[in-house]
Design an enzyme around this catalytic site. Structure first.
Site, PDB file in Angstrom:
ATOM      1  CG  HIS A  77       4.477   2.672  -8.898  1.00 14.58           C
ATOM      2  ND1 HIS A  77       5.729   2.825  -9.436  1.00 14.58           N
ATOM      3  CD2 HIS A  77       4.647   2.114  -7.681  1.00 14.58           C
ATOM      4  CE1 HIS A  77       6.623   2.359  -8.565  1.00 14.58           C
ATOM      5  NE2 HIS A  77       5.993   1.929  -7.497  1.00 14.58           N
ATOM      6  CG  ASP A 131       1.080  -0.612 -12.707  1.00 13.24           C
ATOM      7  OD1 ASP A 131       1.293  -1.806 -12.393  1.00 13.24           O
ATOM      8  OD2 ASP A 131       1.582   0.350 -12.095  1.00 13.24           O
ATOM      9  CD  GLN A 135       0.314  -3.120  -5.387  1.00 17.17           C
ATOM     10  OE1 GLN A 135      -0.081  -4.051  -4.689  1.00 17.17           O
ATOM     11  NE2 GLN A 135       1.475  -2.523  -5.163  1.00 17.17           N
ATOM     12  CE  LYS A 157       4.703  -4.249  -6.483  1.00 18.85           C
ATOM     13  NZ  LYS A 157       5.462  -3.664  -5.376  1.00 18.85           N
ATOM     14  CB  CYS A 212       6.714   4.704  -5.869  1.00 20.24           C
ATOM     15  SG  CYS A 212       8.176   4.109  -5.050  1.00 20.24           S
TER      16      CYS A 212
END
Lengths: 183, 418
Positions: free
Chosen positions: B131, B207, B210, B233, B375
């Site tokens: 991202h 990261d 998600q 999220k 993104c």
């Protein structure tokens, strides 16, 4: 009534403006728009020079429009478009090409102003400020008697604010091309 | 047919939906088929109530006042920190730094750790499927510090190309990698990458934006050094994210932003930074949002992250099967084909219909998806795509949502047929 309106506006504001925001797919995808999307007019490239070439991008969605423009004695004698994008950006480019080809540069500039006015929330009578207008355009200006013809079919795009930039992309690129033609 | 998804995790899906006020049928003019949780999840009632209760009963600034309300507000916030730490199996609660979002978490690492440790001759390795939040902070810092950015490329089937990993890591100080791609759904082999990075003397930044919302996350088992995730999220509110990092790294790092809260002492000739994690939390934090994140963590714990993952694997399998059966080669879902190797993120290309047009017709039928580059422009360029239409699944989705998506795609196909 979209619930976002109930959440944001008072009942009085809704009574005044509410119906202006109610929009369905048929407001956006008019038959003439779909026709230009499926059968784009004036697609292709022109030789540079004598033509000039301008490229426009919509960074939000990656759409890209190329405008080729040939001006002789103040008249747009030829114009074609290339690039890729959604039905709104592609049909707007096609309709733009048929609307300005053969016109004088002065007439084309007037048409650009009238079209961008229609594509502003103010110009479409929905209220709010016309922030997509040129800086030098008086906010209360009308379409100045310019006949938009088939381009009126794109008026419904204003009800889908995220799509306005799709419709104006080819017109902004045309402005760049016109400026190049007079460099 | 609808019983194929759900199975042992029947609590999740249809019945979970009742926990989310925004998804109630009477909340809108038409039913909401929410398939954009990779962008932002919806919030269960318990999260909304926790934030409301905070404001109605104990609102005060934290770590300041001596009065009862201030003590309660501080305790509520620090309880949320402890719950969040436990949720990702942090070594201790003081490894949880509250930020605004993952973007701020990674800017914090770049500015603080990167600013102190990176210079000419150094290298940071990132991947093509990152991202922008794990790309741009490094590019901005590299422009100042003059270190090199190296890229791990992506294979045709949406996996990281690790064939030259050792060479890329040679001399690198940091490997930054997403645990799950927000475009392809790819689940990357974080433990293997962490071991490879450590063997090369590099740290690993993960990261997990998600990942934490969708799978059981154990920062110790992953072997991570830095890991970022965000509240909105994972059923929590916007405005609060988390940087987890090993305590000794945080201890050694200089402060990020300066101001209130992050100091022990300020004199005219300088200041003494606070202990971790407060050293990195300048200014009044988003207290209500942190309390809301704590409630979200409890909610997900109640569902059980193993069962959340089971639910999403079976629903992803159902979606891939349904779309393949109905549209065959007319519809491509980018990324790994095997549901057990991916998350519930379905980036689609359908015939030659532009994602803007596809999502517009879907919206007309109440189906909420994301259209665009997500993104992740370097990845999209690599795939040769300007944009995709992305549907993403979560705890409140079930097979009826997938069926509605498939029906709406068919309607778009009819609408734009020449």
């Amino acid at each position: 009534m979209p619930s976002v309106l109930r959440a944001i506006f008072s009942p009085h504001e809704l009574a005044v403006y509410g119906s202006k925001f109610v929009a369905g797919l048929e407001d956006l995808y008019r038959e003439i728009i779909l026709d230009h999307y499926r059968n784009p007019r004036n697609r292709g490239e022109l030789e540079v020079p004598p033509a000039v070439q301008a490229v426009g991008f919509n960074p939000l969605c990656g759409d890209e429009i190329v405008v080729y423009l040939e001006v002789r004695d103040g008249v747009i004698v030829d114009l074609s478009t290339g690039g890729q994008g959604c039905s709104i950006s592609q049909s707007s480019a096609s309709m733009m090409s048929t609307a300005v080809k053969g016109r004088t540069v002065l007439e084309a500039r007037r048409l650009v102003r009238a079209f961008k006015h229609m594509m502003s929330i103010h110009g479409s009578g929905i209220g709010g400020s016309g922030d997509d207008l040129d800086e030098d355009e008086p906010a209360d200006d009308s379409q100045n008697g310019v006949k938009l013809g088939d381009l009126e079919a794109l008026r419904g795009v204003v009800k889908f604010p995220v799509r306005i930039k799709c419709a104006t992309l080819s017109w902004n690129t045309l402005v760049d091309a016109l400026e190049q033609a007079f460099d | 047919m609808n019983s194929t998804a759900g199975g042992t995790s029947s609590r999740i899906g249809k019945s979970t939906r009742a926990d989310f006020p925004i998804l109630a049928d009477e909340a809108h003019d038409k039913p909401i088929i929410y398939l954009d949780s990779a962008a932002s999840s919806q919030k269960p009632r318990c999260v909304l109530e926790a934030m409301n209760n905070y404001y109605e009963t104990i609102n005060a600034n934290v770590h300041r006042g001596a009065y009862e309300l201030a003590a309660q507000a501080t305790e509520a916030m620090e309880t949320a920190r402890a719950e969040t730490a436990r949720f990702v199996n942090a070594y201790s609660a003081n490894e949880i730094v509250f930020t605004k979002n993952v973007t701020e978490a990674f800017n914090l690492v770049a500015r603080s750790w990167g600013g102190a440790n990176l210079g000419p001759g150094d290298a940071v390795v990132i991947t093509e499927m990152e991202h922008h939040a794990n790309i741009v902070p490094w590019q901005m810092l590299a422009a100042e510090k003059g270190f090199e950015i190296r890229w791990i490329s992506v294979t045709a089937d949406g996996q990281l190309d690790l064939s030259n990993l050792d060479r890329l890591l040679d001399g690198a100080k940091l490997l930054g990698v997403t645990a799950m791609s927000n475009v392809l759904g790819t689940l990357n082999p974080i433990r293997r990458l962490a071991d490879a990075a450590h063997n090369s003397g590099a740290l690993i930044l993960v990261d997990a934006a998600q990942y934490v919302p969708h799978l059981p996350c154990d920062v110790q088992a992953l072997g991570a050094d830095f890991l970022g995730f965000t509240g909105h999220k994972m059923c929590g509110p916007t405005g609060v994210g988390v940087l987890w990092a090993r305590a000794e790294l945080l201890e050694a790092m200089p402060p990020f932003m300066g101001g209130g809260e992050m100091i022990l002492d300020v004199r005219k000739d300088g200041f003494t930074p606070n202990h971790i994690p407060h050293k990195f939390e300048a200014g009044t934090p988003p207290i209500a949002e942190i309390v809301g994140l704590g409630a979200a963590v409890r909610y997900l714990d109640g569902l059980g992250m193993e069962r959340v993952r089971e639910h999403e694997v079976s629903l992803t399998a159902y979606a891939l099967r349904t779309l393949q059966e109905r549209y065959g080669d007319d519809l491509a879902v980018h990324g790994p084909a095997e549901p057990a190797c991916r998350g519930g993120v379905l980036s689609m290309s359908f015939r030659d219909i532009h994602p803007h047009d596809l999502s517009q017709v879907l919206d007309d039928r109440g189906v909420c998806v994301r259209a665009g580059h997500h993104c992740a422009k370097p990845l999209m360029r690599h795939l040769g795509l300007a944009a995709t239409t992305r549907a993403s699944l979560y705890v409140y989705n079930d097979t009826s949502d997938v069926d509605a998506l498939a029906d709406a795609i068919g309607a778009a196909g009819d609408f734009f047929a020449a």
